[in-house]
Scaffold this active site. Structure first.
Site, PDB file in Angstrom:
ATOM      1  N   ARG A 164       0.829  -1.219   0.000  1.00 20.61           N
ATOM      2  CA  ARG A 164       0.000   0.000   0.000  1.00 20.61           C
ATOM      3  C   ARG A 164       0.857   1.260   0.000  1.00 20.61           C
ATOM      4  O   ARG A 164       0.373   2.339   0.327  1.00 20.61           O
ATOM      5  CB  ARG A 164      -0.942  -0.004   1.193  1.00 20.61           C
ATOM      6  CG  ARG A 164      -0.254  -0.205   2.527  1.00 20.61           C
ATOM      7  CD  ARG A 164      -1.224  -0.019   3.634  1.00 20.61           C
ATOM      8  NE  ARG A 164      -0.683  -0.499   4.896  1.00 20.61           N
ATOM      9  CZ  ARG A 164      -1.291  -0.344   6.040  1.00 20.61           C
ATOM     10  NH1 ARG A 164      -2.453   0.273   6.086  1.00 20.61           N
ATOM     11  NH2 ARG A 164      -0.758  -0.805   7.144  1.00 20.61           N
ATOM     12  N   LYS A 193       1.538   6.503   1.279  1.00 17.28           N
ATOM     13  CA  LYS A 193       1.087   5.286   1.954  1.00 17.28           C
ATOM     14  C   LYS A 193      -0.444   5.298   2.014  1.00 17.28           C
ATOM     15  O   LYS A 193      -1.030   6.217   2.586  1.00 17.28           O
ATOM     16  CB  LYS A 193       1.666   5.212   3.368  1.00 17.28           C
ATOM     17  CG  LYS A 193       1.288   3.927   4.093  1.00 17.28           C
ATOM     18  CD  LYS A 193       2.091   3.755   5.366  1.00 17.28           C
ATOM     19  CE  LYS A 193       1.668   2.505   6.112  1.00 17.28           C
ATOM     20  NZ  LYS A 193       2.378   2.349   7.381  1.00 17.28           N
ATOM     21  N   ASP A 231      11.065  -6.868   7.650  1.00 23.58           N
ATOM     22  CA  ASP A 231      10.578  -5.975   6.589  1.00 23.58           C
ATOM     23  C   ASP A 231      10.227  -4.597   7.148  1.00 23.58           C
ATOM     24  O   ASP A 231       9.955  -3.676   6.374  1.00 23.58           O
ATOM     25  CB  ASP A 231       9.365  -6.585   5.869  1.00 23.58           C
ATOM     26  CG  ASP A 231       8.255  -6.973   6.836  1.00 23.58           C
ATOM     27  OD1 ASP A 231       8.517  -7.782   7.735  1.00 23.58           O
ATOM     28  OD2 ASP A 231       7.133  -6.452   6.695  1.00 23.58           O
TER      29      ASP A 231
HETATM   30  P1  AMP Z   1       3.014  -4.283   8.052  1.00 21.31           P
HETATM   31  O1  AMP Z   1       2.680  -5.307   9.066  1.00 21.31           O
HETATM   32  O2  AMP Z   1       2.131  -3.061   8.067  1.00 21.31           O
HETATM   33  O3  AMP Z   1       4.452  -3.910   8.067  1.00 21.31           O
HETATM   34  O4  AMP Z   1       2.708  -4.937   6.620  1.00 21.31           O
HETATM   35  C1  AMP Z   1       3.185  -6.188   6.227  1.00 21.31           C
HETATM   36  C2  AMP Z   1       2.883  -6.399   4.755  1.00 21.31           C
HETATM   37  O5  AMP Z   1       1.494  -6.302   4.503  1.00 21.31           O
HETATM   38  C3  AMP Z   1       3.550  -5.398   3.813  1.00 21.31           C
HETATM   39  O6  AMP Z   1       3.857  -6.078   2.623  1.00 21.31           O
HETATM   40  C4  AMP Z   1       2.447  -4.384   3.611  1.00 21.31           C
HETATM   41  O7  AMP Z   1       2.603  -3.657   2.407  1.00 21.31           O
HETATM   42  C5  AMP Z   1       1.227  -5.279   3.560  1.00 21.31           C
HETATM   43  N1  AMP Z   1      -0.006  -4.586   3.954  1.00 21.31           N
HETATM   44  C6  AMP Z   1      -0.369  -4.190   5.185  1.00 21.31           C
HETATM   45  N2  AMP Z   1      -1.580  -3.608   5.160  1.00 21.31           N
HETATM   46  C7  AMP Z   1      -1.993  -3.610   3.871  1.00 21.31           C
HETATM   47  C8  AMP Z   1      -3.162  -3.152   3.189  1.00 21.31           C
HETATM   48  N3  AMP Z   1      -4.167  -2.571   3.839  1.00 21.31           N
HETATM   49  N4  AMP Z   1      -3.220  -3.339   1.853  1.00 21.31           N
HETATM   50  C9  AMP Z   1      -2.228  -3.932   1.197  1.00 21.31           C
HETATM   51  N5  AMP Z   1      -1.111  -4.391   1.766  1.00 21.31           N
HETATM   52  C10 AMP Z   1      -0.987  -4.241   3.095  1.00 21.31           C
HETATM   53 MG    MG Z   2       5.655  -2.866   7.138  1.00 23.61          MG
END
Ligand code: AMP
Ligand code: MG
Length: 486
Positions: free
Chosen positions: A91, A111, A250
């Site tokens: 995103r 974002k 990540d």
């Molecule tokens: P995070 O836990 O926020 O670091 O996200 C982990 C993964 O999930 C990353 O690849 C993010 O880009 C993806 N991600 C988290 N929330 C969303 C969302 N609402 N839409 C698409 N991808 C998401």
């Molecule tokens: Mg992340």
């Protein structure tokens, strides 16, 4: 208006193996919630640009100037200790780079601008709640002197986004010298794409680690610097009582900055085992586990470098983590307690003694440090006791500590207080404070977001109109734990 705005390309130059071009999905009826004038100046932008409709269009994904190709980059990573082979910007869209007045480059990222090939069935959106949290906390950590991504502006829209309940959408424009994560290297290492890995490492080393260019092995130099930068950032987190919440690889930056603000939390009462993320049932990312996890994450980066640097040398670089962490942490804690540089053993004992008192008495981490900073050394112990001790517990232990402390610091009075007031924040973004700003914004009033933004950029200064957020949290609002949902 985008004509005079020069957009540079950095990550884009690596080529399509590293990303996909993505057209943002527009938000409907977008409106500004907040703009960050201080950061605009810093990145070389005239804040008047925010008045131009083109900026709102860009932020909301409605119109992208032809000088910009938004991209979503590919990465993988270890989530809660387990390898996930395919993550990537689900995103976030990288737009390009601005150059500030010092020639320093800033990557711009939207974002919440819609789905990408890496969205994995999710919606590519971010809700207003989590966007406000990210926007404000980045500025707060910056104000505290902690390396971090920041955000230039925040745009909202009535578009519904489904989480536990239906919320409204928002987009943050994040800024960083680099959005490369540990997971970018992991992706190319684990897919055995050695050529792409090698080119990415060269890019990172040349752009972000100029200091190692002349090292016999610059890749080793880079890793060694990354270890030290990350250890220093962690020392700041620990000293300022901040919990990240989702320390997956990540979510770790290749330049050692704080990145990806999710269910983070500042400590309220000093509880070293505090877990701010409701989903972290094992406490993997508990406050007191953070340095060890950062070290573990760095080992995953080291693994990706094993074709370029002999393992014993990587190990030796990794082994510097603890020493660097300890010395950086000790230095910040000495500032927080106003301790003189002499006699390190006594300083160590006083820091330990103070933290024990805070833990045993469940004192509020930030408020208590600040009270100590405001207290004259010639105050009788009872004066400070009355301020910070709510119960009769441990009065003797406190008296003893105060006697040792005031003796050790005697002669430093003026200097001691100046140092301490510049190391112990008057305000931090506690979760309940963020929630008040969110509640107001959801009801259409963005003034608290803007007031907090400015105050959190200079958190060591008193901001009398925000006294309520300086005080200890109401009991019902202390040690709030958040879910990952964002
Ligand atoms: P995070 O836990 O926020 O670091 O996200 C982990 C993964 O999930 C990353 O690849 C993010 O880009 C993806 N991600 C988290 N929330 C969303 C969302 N609402 N839409 C698409 N991808 C998401
Ligand atoms: Mg992340």
């Amino acid at each position: 208006m985008f004509q005079p705005l020069k957009i540079h390309q950095g990550f884009h130059t690596l080529g399509p193996a590293y990303y996909s071009a993505v057209t943002p999905t527009p938000l409907s009826n977008p409106h500004w919630i907040s703009t960050n004038t201080a950061l605009a100046h810093q990145v070389g932008l005239d804040p008047k640009v925010f008045d131009k409709p083109e900026w709102l269009s860009l932020m909301s994904g409605q119109a992208v100037p032809n000088t910009i190709t938004p991209i979503a980059t590919v990465y993988s990573g270890h989530q809660f200790g387990f390898y996930n082979p395919q993550l990537g910007d689900g995103r976030a869209l990288l737009l390009g780079e601005l150059e500030d007045h010092n020639g320093k480059r800033w990557e711009m990222q939207l974002k919440g601008a819609g789905p990408t090939p890496f969205s994995r069935h999710a919606d590519g959106r971010a809700v207003l709640r989590s966007s406000i949290r990210e926007y404000l906390c980045g500025e707060n950590l910056f104000g505290l002197g902690i390396p971090t991504t920041r955000a230039l502006g925040l745009v909202g829209s009535p578009d519904p986004v489904l989480r536990e309940s239906t919320e409204s959408a928002a987009v943050v424009m994040r800024m960083s010298h680099s959005f490369v994560r540990f997971g970018h290297l992991e992706y190319f290492y684990h897919t055995k794409n050695n050529a792409a890995l090698s080119a990415l490492i060269d890019y990172v080393v040349e752009r972000y680690y100029p200091e190692v260019a002349k090292d016999p092995n610059p890749i080793l130099g880079f890793f060694s610097s990354l270890v030290k930068r990350t250890a220093t950032t962690l020392a700041h987190w620990q000293a300022q009582g901040w919990c990240h919440g989702v320390m997956n690889t990540d979510n770790f930056s290749i330049i050692g900055d704080t990145i990806d603000y999710g269910p983070f939390g500042f400590l309220d009462n000093f509880d070293p085992a505090f877990v701010c993320n409701h989903s972290d049932t094992q406490g993997r990312y508990a406050f007191n586990q953070q340095p060890g996890i950062a070290h573990w994450n760095l080992a995953q980066v080291g693994q990706t470098l094993t074709d370029f640097v002999p393992v014993p040398e990587l190990q030796a670089a990794l082994d510097q983590f603890e020493g660097q962490f300890e010395s950086a942490y000790h230095q910040i804690m000495c500032q927080k307690l106003g301790l003189p540089p002499a006699d390190e053993a006594v300083n160590h004992a006083l820091i330990r003694g103070w933290l024990e008192l805070m833990q045993r008495n469940q004192w509020d981490y930030h408020w208590t440090f600040r009270r100590l900073a405001e207290t004259h050394l010639d105050t009788p112990p009872t004066g400070l006791q009355a301020l910070i001790i709510d119960t009769d517990n441990n009065v003797e232990a406190f008296d003893q500590w105060w006697r040792d402390y005031s003796q050790h610091c005697a002669g430093l009075q003026g200097n001691r207080q100046d140092t301490m007031l510049a190391a112990n924040p008057w305000i931090v973004l506690r979760n309940w404070v963020a929630q008040e700003a969110i509640d107001a914004a959801e009801a259409g009033d963005f003034s608290l977001v803007q007031q907090l933004l400015v105050a959190l950029q200079s958190p060591f200064e008193p901001h009398a109109h925000l006294q309520k957020y300086h005080d200890r949290p109401p009991a019902s609002q202390a040690a709030l734990v958040l879910s990952c949902s964002s």
